[in-house]
Structure formats: C-alpha cells, structure tokens
Scaffold this active site. Sequence first.
Site, PDB file in Angstrom:
ATOM      1  N   PHE A  63       0.823  -1.213   0.000  1.00 34.51           N
ATOM      2  CA  PHE A  63       0.000   0.000   0.000  1.00 34.51           C
ATOM      3  C   PHE A  63       0.862   1.270   0.000  1.00 34.51           C
ATOM      4  CE2 PHE A  63      -4.273  -1.914   1.743  1.00 34.51           C
ATOM      5  CZ  PHE A  63      -4.435  -2.611   0.557  1.00 34.51           C
ATOM      6  N   ARG A  64       2.199   1.100  -0.014  1.00 30.31           N
ATOM      7  CA  ARG A  64       3.149   2.175  -0.379  1.00 30.31           C
ATOM      8  C   ARG A  64       3.353   3.297   0.623  1.00 30.31           C
ATOM      9  NH1 ARG A  64       5.239  -1.230  -3.796  1.00 30.31           N
ATOM     10  NH2 ARG A  64       4.289  -1.350  -5.831  1.00 30.31           N
ATOM     11  N   ASP A 311      -0.786  -9.865  -4.082  1.00 27.60           N
ATOM     12  CA  ASP A 311       0.447  -9.090  -4.271  1.00 27.60           C
ATOM     13  C   ASP A 311       0.107  -7.743  -4.927  1.00 27.60           C
ATOM     14  OD1 ASP A 311       3.070  -8.300  -4.271  1.00 27.60           O
ATOM     15  OD2 ASP A 311       3.695  -9.573  -5.928  1.00 27.60           O
TER      16      ASP A 311
END
Length: 450
Positions: A63-64, A311
């Site tokens: 989710f960065r 992923d």
Amino acid sequence: MAASYLLRGAQVVSDGVQRQADVKIAEGRIKQVGTDLAANGAKTIDCAGLHLLPGLIDDQVHFREPGLEHKATIASESAAAVRGGVTSFLEMPNTSPATITAEALDSKLAQAARTSCANYGFYLGATGENCQMLRRAAQMPACGIKVFLGSSTGDLLVADEEKLEKVFAAIPAGMVLAAHCEDDERIRTRLAAHIAEHGEQLPMSLHPQIRDHESCLAASRLAIRLAKKHRVRLHILHLTTAAELDLFATGSLADKMITGEACVHHLWFCDQDYARLGGLIKCNPAIKTDADRRALRAALTGGQIDVLATDHAPHLLAEKQGNYKDIAAGLPLVEHSLLMMLSLVRAGVLELTDVARLAAHNPAALFDIKERGHIRPGCFADLVLVDLQAQTTVSNRDIHYKCGWSPLDQVQLAGRIEAVWVSGRLAVSGGELAEDGIGLPLQYDRSGRS
Ligand code: DOR
C-alpha cells in the site's frame, strides 16, 4: 456504535459448506447463523438469491505508505480493497522507510488506525542486519516477517546465503516467515547476457526468461532447506512455476511448516499476454507459461497451495511504460481479486467453498489471526454479499486505486459486490463506500505455537 443487521436467506459459504441461512450481526460480531432468526430491532436485509462469504484476508499487499504516496496510500488502497470484498490485509515492508524497526511498524499501525477502511496487519522486513529485533518479533504487533531472496521494488534484498542463514536462525517459533523466492544472482546474470546479445531495448516477452523457472525453483529450494534446518514456519509467496509445486505437501494446513501462496494474476494471465499488455503485467516473479498457470490452478484444489492473494502492487501508469529494464514490477489487483476468483468459480476451476478456504479461512489460520475469516457465531462480522448471476465490467474510468488503472480494464468479471461489512459496520452498499476509516488492527493468538 455499529448497527445490528439480520441478513435474511443468503446462501452462506463457510467452512466447506454452502447452505441457506440467516445471519445476525450485532456489536461488530456474528451473533447467530440459523433459520428463521428474529430481527428484534435489527435492520433486515433480504438476501434471497445472493451469496454471503467471509470477507477476504489478503496476505500480500503493497500500500506504499510511507514514502511512496504518489503511487498509493493506506487510505486509497484499503478503500479499493473493501469495495472489492477484501476486509483485511497484511501489508509488505518495502515502503520508504522500510518496516525494519519497531518504530516503523508502530508508525504504520498508527497511520492505519487513522485512515484504513479495512482491518490491517503489517510485516516486519528482514535485512540480515536487524536479527536482534527479529528475535523479539513474536512479542511485537506484526503479522509476520518478510524476506526478499529476489530483488523487487525497494532495497530489501537478502541474497547472500550467510546473511540469509542468520535471518532464518532469528525467526521466533510462532512467527511466519513469508519469502519472495527468486535467485537474484541468476537473474542478474541472465539480464546481462540478454543485454549483451540484444542491446538495452529488450522486449517484455523476455521477462519470464530472465526471471526464469530455475530462478524460482533454486530460491524456493534454498528457503525450504533453511526453514527445515532452523524449524521455521515458511510461507513461500506468489508461486509461479509447476516445478516448485512438488516442494509442497498436501494435507492439513495445521500440520504444515512449509506453505505456499498463489496470486490471482498468475492464475489469470500467461506469457501469451505480454504481446497485448506489455509492461502492465510486468511483475516479480514473472507471469510464466500456460502450463504453469494450469498447474497452479490445480494446486489450489490439490492442496499444495494453501493461500490465494493478490500481491497488489500499484505503480503509476507512466512507470509501467518505457524500456523493459526500467518498467516498475507489480500490478494493482485488490479491488477485483474476489471477482477474479468468482470468475474462476464460474469457469469450473474452483468451488465457492475453495474461495472461502483459500482467501479467508486459511490466511486467518496461518497467521493466527483471532476471530476472523469465518461465518461463525463469535467471529467479527467481516462479510461480503455477492450476486453471482450478475457481471462486472472493469473500467479505468471508475477504478479506486490512487494509480487509476487496472490490468483488467474492459474485462468482464463474474459477479457483483452487493454489500460489505467490516467488523459489523456496513462499509459498502450499492457499490458505494458507506463508511470509511473503520478498519481495526488484526490481533494474533500465537499462544499455541511456542
Ligand atoms: O512485482 C512485484 N512488485 N513483486 C514484488 O514482490 C514487489 C512488488 C512491488 O512492491 O512493487
């Protein structure tokens, strides 16, 4: 305070069976599953003709946040996840900074508490230098530990065997070590050889030959050897090759020390799709042949693979174009993973009970997640109501990822998400987000594991 609901007459899919039943939700939990339940003031929803599944628990998403918020945030991607029926996620440590300290873990948990629409858990990353901290990981609020044997987005690579051995030796008895298995040195050698032969501009179709079958097999073998030596619970992520499947036993998940995960894109696409979709489907490990895809599908029902996930790895569209070597690896998928699974059900690859088992019951059991992943009295009410007769056409125009695109643009998928509950709160209704920021931290019970 969450409202009470009576879901009347759905086909309830959980624990290996599908049966028509009423489900009563109150105080965030499933109170009763049965027939002719009384509403007693609960809001009644007629679910005739619809199917009710446990909300999915996706054990591998990116989710960065922090650091890569131009691609995605916990708020944006968890909202997309919930719209797609994914009510809990386990998020990977290759952010910036990476989640390799207790402080970084706490800071992700705090941000998720403020903004996550879905229930959340976070991995700690292994570096080879943070083994002292990893030894204490079972006492920390982490879902598991992640090690990258092959490089991907970020710099969390532990390719050196001596360092790797230290990591395996440091994993506490109760924890799952989730591993990205590709042989990095072999990949680098193969990339250099292809560049020497063809020049810098390589076609995308070479990706599964550069990140080839042998790279996966060699790294998976190494990880399994180390796991057996150090008695580690090893979970090999995103399997892509038929050959690796022989490394996994069938049988009950509870008896396994070595488990495998497949991801929806590796079940969906194959190498023939590079010509059409190019860099959009570049990911690590690479999408391989149709024969591999068929073997992976069979292993989901055959018992070698225990978990089905995404992923989910968003990148900007601009980062997915250009020269092969520079294209970012990873696909955004979490908004449509359940509908992809339902399409596999419609195609006869999976049963509905397999979807519940692989994407909800098993991730809950593997990661010792408390009171989630089943439609049973006492469990949190993480639920997804679907219309299996309907279709959903994916469109980049109404995608909810921050990056704004999907590799499935214009693809028609089986089913439609009618409603989603997260911990008993109606999160999605009529295709729209009804409530956001309502995710809870996942709790783990590892007391039986030491
Ligand atoms: O393709 C991938 N992208 N594979 C990974 O393992 C990491 C992911 C990412 O973070 O972009």
